[in-house]
Design a protein around this motif. Structure first.
Motif, short mmCIF file in Angstrom:
data_model
loop_
_atom_site.label_atom_id
_atom_site.label_comp_id
_atom_site.label_asym_id
_atom_site.label_seq_id
_atom_site.Cartn_x
_atom_site.Cartn_y
_atom_site.Cartn_z
N PRO A 118 -11.08 -7.25 12.05
CA PRO A 118 -10.80 -8.32 11.09
C PRO A 118 -12.03 -9.22 10.93
N SER A 126 -11.42 -2.98 3.38
CA SER A 126 -10.24 -3.38 2.62
C SER A 126 -10.13 -4.90 2.60
N GLU A 167 -7.75 -7.85 2.64
CA GLU A 167 -6.37 -8.12 3.01
C GLU A 167 -5.79 -9.30 2.25
N SER A 168 -6.64 -10.31 1.95
CA SER A 168 -6.18 -11.45 1.15
C SER A 168 -7.39 -12.20 0.60
#
Length: 195
Positions: free
Chosen positions: A129, A152, A154-155
């Protein structure tokens, strides 16, 4: 190294007049695994036995078969194939001949293992993360590059200057990707690990 499936797969066999269909699919969360099982179970079948594994979480069900004769062997097949983030459903139509608990365990575990062996497996990469703040002027270009680099998003949280992106990226590429983002943003974009 753990593996997951690239796409859903299926295996069929008949064992002493009972029909078995094993269905397997990638499942990146317990909710996705349960949704796959709910969507593919057959109410007309004698038993819909299943197992899934997502990281440290796992569940299984014997669906009316003798305890430990179906769900646990399916889970053992998942683990035996070094799979993770996978759901397996084995559907049985009873053919009139008793298999016994050992025979059931071999049938369910064997069908699950053959299904997973027949599917296309891909290595699971440890994801880290991280986050970075991207100015509006760079946002479209950075999003496109992140997709190319298999990162990716995530937000996203927007403020007056741009967007704070919460990311998941391949752990072994953290330093390299941090440097690339800094270069693309002319020093304005800093990649930071998050807990």
């Amino acid at each position: 190294m753990a593996f997951t499936l690239a796409a859903p797969c299926e295996y069929r066999e008949e064992i002493r007049k009972s029909r078995f269909i094993a269905l397997a699919a990638p499942a990146d969360s317990p909710q996705a695994a349960q949704a796959f099982i709910a969507a593919h179970g057959d109410r007309a079948a004698s038993h819909n036995c299943w197992a899934w594994k997502c990281g440290a979480q796992y569940r299984f069900s014997d669906d009316g078969e003798p305890g430990g004769s179906a769900g646990r062997p399916i889970l053992a097949a998942i683990e035996g194939q070094d799979c993770d983030q996978v759901a397996v459903l084995v559907i049985r139509w009873y053919g009139g001949i008793q298999l016994g608990t050992g025979g059931l365990a071999r049938a369910y575990g064997g069908s699950a293992a053959k299904c997973l062996q027949g599917g296309e497996c891909i290595a699971l990469v440890e994801r880290l993360p991280a986050q970075c703040h991207v100015p509006f002027a760079e946002l479209a270009r950075i999003r496109a590059r992140l997709a190319e680099w298999q990162v990716s998003i995530e937000s996203e949280t927007f403020d007056a200057d741009g967007a704070l992106l919460q990311l998941a990226l391949p752990a072994e590429r953290f330093a390299e990707l941090g440097q690339r983002l800094s270069d693309l943003g002319r020093g304005q974009i800093q990649l930071v690990r998050r807990d």
